[in-house]
Design a protein around this motif. Structure first.
Motif, short mmCIF file in Angstrom:
data_model
loop_
_atom_site.label_atom_id
_atom_site.label_comp_id
_atom_site.label_asym_id
_atom_site.label_seq_id
_atom_site.Cartn_x
_atom_site.Cartn_y
_atom_site.Cartn_z
N GLN A 53 41.64 11.58 35.38
CA GLN A 53 41.06 12.03 34.11
C GLN A 53 41.82 13.25 33.58
OE1 GLN A 53 37.21 14.08 33.87
NE2 GLN A 53 36.49 12.55 32.38
N ASP A 71 23.50 4.28 31.68
CA ASP A 71 24.18 5.08 32.69
C ASP A 71 23.14 5.77 33.56
OD1 ASP A 71 26.16 6.34 34.08
OD2 ASP A 71 26.49 7.91 32.60
N HIS A 88 25.57 12.41 21.85
CA HIS A 88 26.11 13.31 22.87
C HIS A 88 26.98 14.40 22.23
CE1 HIS A 88 27.53 14.65 26.72
NE2 HIS A 88 28.79 14.39 26.41
N PRO A 110 37.03 2.36 35.91
CA PRO A 110 35.74 1.67 35.94
C PRO A 110 34.71 2.38 35.07
CG PRO A 110 36.48 2.23 38.17
CD PRO A 110 37.43 2.85 37.23
N THR A 111 33.72 1.64 34.64
CA THR A 111 32.63 2.20 33.86
C THR A 111 32.03 3.42 34.56
OG1 THR A 111 32.17 -0.05 33.23
CG2 THR A 111 30.49 1.57 32.68
N GLY A 112 31.79 4.46 33.81
CA GLY A 112 31.17 5.65 34.37
C GLY A 112 32.17 6.69 34.86
N ALA A 113 33.46 6.35 34.83
CA ALA A 113 34.48 7.27 35.33
C ALA A 113 34.81 8.38 34.32
CB ALA A 113 35.74 6.51 35.71
N GLY A 114 34.30 8.25 33.11
CA GLY A 114 34.52 9.30 32.12
C GLY A 114 35.70 9.05 31.19
N LYS A 115 35.76 7.86 30.61
CA LYS A 115 36.86 7.56 29.70
C LYS A 115 36.73 8.32 28.38
CE LYS A 115 36.33 3.03 30.24
NZ LYS A 115 35.60 2.98 31.54
N SER A 116 35.50 8.46 27.88
CA SER A 116 35.32 9.09 26.56
C SER A 116 35.95 10.48 26.51
CB SER A 116 33.84 9.21 26.21
OG SER A 116 33.14 8.08 26.62
N LEU A 117 35.75 11.24 27.57
CA LEU A 117 36.30 12.59 27.57
C LEU A 117 37.82 12.59 27.41
CD1 LEU A 117 35.11 15.55 28.05
CD2 LEU A 117 36.16 15.37 30.31
N HIS A 163 31.42 20.88 31.39
CA HIS A 163 31.70 20.30 32.70
C HIS A 163 32.44 21.35 33.55
CE1 HIS A 163 30.28 16.46 31.51
NE2 HIS A 163 31.29 16.17 30.71
N ASP A 181 34.40 20.77 36.12
CA ASP A 181 35.75 20.35 36.51
C ASP A 181 36.02 18.96 35.94
OD1 ASP A 181 38.20 20.34 37.69
OD2 ASP A 181 37.45 20.67 39.74
N PHE A 182 37.28 18.53 36.02
CA PHE A 182 37.56 17.15 35.64
C PHE A 182 36.94 16.24 36.68
CE2 PHE A 182 41.00 19.56 33.61
CZ PHE A 182 40.77 19.17 32.30
N LYS A 183 36.61 15.04 36.26
CA LYS A 183 35.94 14.13 37.18
C LYS A 183 36.92 13.60 38.23
CE LYS A 183 31.94 11.18 36.64
NZ LYS A 183 31.01 10.57 35.68
P1 ADP Z 1 33.10 5.42 30.70
O1 ADP Z 1 33.39 5.29 29.23
O2 ADP Z 1 34.34 5.50 31.53
O3 ADP Z 1 32.18 4.37 31.20
P2 ADP Z 1 31.75 7.83 29.93
O4 ADP Z 1 32.80 8.42 29.13
O5 ADP Z 1 30.61 7.19 29.20
O6 ADP Z 1 32.34 6.78 30.97
O7 ADP Z 1 31.20 8.94 30.95
C1 ADP Z 1 30.27 8.65 31.95
C2 ADP Z 1 29.50 9.90 32.32
O8 ADP Z 1 30.35 10.83 32.99
C3 ADP Z 1 28.95 10.63 31.11
O9 ADP Z 1 27.62 10.99 31.38
C4 ADP Z 1 29.84 11.85 30.99
O10 ADP Z 1 29.19 12.95 30.39
C5 ADP Z 1 30.19 12.13 32.43
N1 ADP Z 1 31.46 12.89 32.59
C6 ADP Z 1 32.64 12.64 32.01
N2 ADP Z 1 33.58 13.53 32.40
C7 ADP Z 1 32.96 14.37 33.26
C8 ADP Z 1 33.39 15.52 34.02
N3 ADP Z 1 34.64 15.97 33.96
N4 ADP Z 1 32.48 16.13 34.79
C9 ADP Z 1 31.19 15.67 34.86
N5 ADP Z 1 30.73 14.61 34.18
C10 ADP Z 1 31.59 13.96 33.39
#
Ligand code: ADP
Ligand code: MG
Ligand code: ZN
Length: 452
Positions: free
Chosen positions: A26, A322, A81, A45-52, A18, A20-22
């Motif tokens: 994050q 997603d 992934h 919210p969903t899609g915000a990148g919690k897993s990272l 990636h 940058d950070f989202k």
């Molecule tokens: P959540 O669990 O919050 O719903 P995810 O962790 O599944 O979200 O991430 C949603 C999408 O965002 C994934 O496709 C992930 O690869 C992407 N993502 C996460 N962090 C970043 C980042 N820093 N830059 C770009 N994409 C990101």
């Protein structure tokens, strides 16, 4: 401090690819979690990148990070992934073959396991075997983090309560002293947040990272179905407008116009709406549990690939989907809760482009859903107290949704209020702000209709 933050940035680009950070949130969560000094609560919210938020610190810390996740399908997505990035991750669950299980366990039992992220289901955690595995990992001092994903499942007040999640608190208190706990959830109400903190025994000072619920690119409106001359016609023109009026191109590649989801409560409803839209020039397919698994999977794949634009689905569709260019989400029937509605409609506009969320309200529907809630929640018959709490919470959440529909207040404000966020600046992104007069008139007509 600076050095370690640079290291995190380096891992972000070289390992996770990636730029940058989202968001600053994050980044903040990742930096704090990486210090490993405290428990952390992440709500985005969903899609915000919690897993990272936990995967990056897990990679930086080496050792093993234990991740609890409610669904095997969700875990599999994460594993695929991580593997594609070359990060050693495994999952222990009931669907594993004996050979695979043995292989994973032998790695975990050796002195220096290769596994960095270990995903497990909550019911597995409660087993004696897993408890002794935990003890051996603790003895080797290699357990770095205890992560609870979808942490709202722990709350009896949440819309997605899982009884097995209740065991996590005791497990943590007994076996994981000193291991920081990271709880993650999509937007939760204040009540649910309090519950999560209590149940998991999150320690003070707890670091909280929260992104509000407001999605400025989503336009929300509500239609009173019983006031519409032809609800199907309304749905059709809504869909066409959201897909930017491109229905004329017959054999067009639909994917470039984006796509849409229509949620229906029943299987028949899905079939009916899909047929109707298809007959009217909008290629649509139904997705529900009544279809054979292979057909259902095929429908999902084709929709994901843009082979047809509209999927008419029950709420079984969407967890973990997603897709960035969903231009509209329509609820042909009432959802069961405000939290559910927010989550489902929030599948629109992940790419940040203008998208539309329309909810069809009808009195008949309201009665039907209320009846279902009454029925469904009498399931926990063995635990009377739990049954009461579940029923009350389901009713409260549905009432909030009904109130949302029967009000002339800004839709975005109502959502923010429900999740305990500050009032956002809607910017005329809802019917109540854009055309308050007509919303008011509609409500009046609707109410008159009901009482004559
Ligand atoms: P959540 O669990 O919050 O719903 P995810 O962790 O599944 O979200 O991430 C949603 C999408 O965002 C994934 O496709 C992930 O690869 C992407 N993502 C996460 N962090 C970043 C980042 N820093 N830059 C770009 N994409 C990101
Ligand atoms: Mg997630
Ligand atoms: Zn508004």
């Amino acid at each position: 401090e600076n050095d370690s933050n640079n290291k995190l940035r380096h891992i972000l680009s070289t390992v996770f690819k990636h730029k940058d950070f989202k968001s600053d949130i994050q980044r903040g969560a990742i930096e704090t979690i990486s210090r490993g000094k405290q428990d952390v609560f992440v709500s985005m919210p969903t899609g915000a990148g919690k897993s990272l938020c936990y995967q990056l610190p897990a990679f930086a810390a080496r050792g093993i990070t234990l991740v609890v996740s409610p669904l095997i399908a969700l875990m599999q997505d994460q594993l695929d992934h991580l593997h594609s990035l070359g990060i050693p991750a495994e999952s222990l669950n009931s669907k594993l073959s004996a050979t695979d299980r043995k292989q994973i366990l032998s790695d975990l039992e050796c002195d220096k396991p290769k596994t960095i992220l270990l995903y497990v289901t909550p019911e597995l955690i409660a087993t004696d075997h897993f408890k002794s595995l935990t003890e051996s990992l603790m003895k080797k001092k290699i357990l770095k983090y205890f992560v609870v994903d979808e942490a709202h499942c722990v709350s009896q007040w949440g819309h997605d309560f899982r009884p097995d999640y209740l065991k996590l608190g005791a497990y943590r208190r007994k076996y994981l002293k000193q291991v920081p706990c990271i709880a993650l959830t999509a937007t939760a109400t204040a009540h649910v947040v309090t519950d999560i903190v209590q149940q998991l025994g999150l320690k003070q000072p707890l670091a909280k990272f929260k992104i509000g619920s407001f999605r400025p690119n989503l336009y929300y409106d509500i239609k009173m179905k019983e006031l519409l001359q032809d609800p199907y016609e309304d749905l059709k023109s809504f869909a066409i407008k959201a897909l930017s009026g491109v229905v004329e191109d017959k054999d067009d590649n639909w994917s470039k116009h984006g796509c849409g989801i229509v949620y229906c409560r029943t299987r028949d409803g899905c079939d009916e709406v899909a047929n109707h839209l298809s007959r009217n020039g909008l290629p649509s397919k139904a997705y529900h549990a009544g279809l054979k698994t292979n057909i259902r999977d095929q429908v999902q794949v084709e929709w994901m690939e843009g082979k047809f634009p509209i999927i008419c689905a029950t709420i079984s569709f969407g967890m973990g989907v997603d897709k960035p260019n969903v231009r509209f989400v329509a609820h042909w029937t009432l959802p069961k809760s405000m939290a559910g509605y927010y989550q489902e409609s929030g599948r629109a506009g992940r790419d940040g482009n203008p998208s539309y969320c329309r909810l069809y309200y009808s009195r008949q529907d309201r009665d039907t859903v209320a009846f279902f809630i009454q029925q469904e929640t009498s399931r926990h018959t063995r635990d009377k107290k739990l049954a009461e709490v579940r029923k009350k919470s389901a009713q409260d959440s549905f009432e909030a949704l009904v109130k949302f529909c029967l009000d002339v207040k800004c839709r975005h404000w109502c959502i923010a209020e429900y999740f305990g966020d500050q009032k956002p600046d809607c910017g005329s992104q809802c019917d109540a702000c854009k055309e308050p007069k007509s919303v008011e008139k509609n409500l009046l007509d609707f109410q008159k209709g009901l009482f004559t």
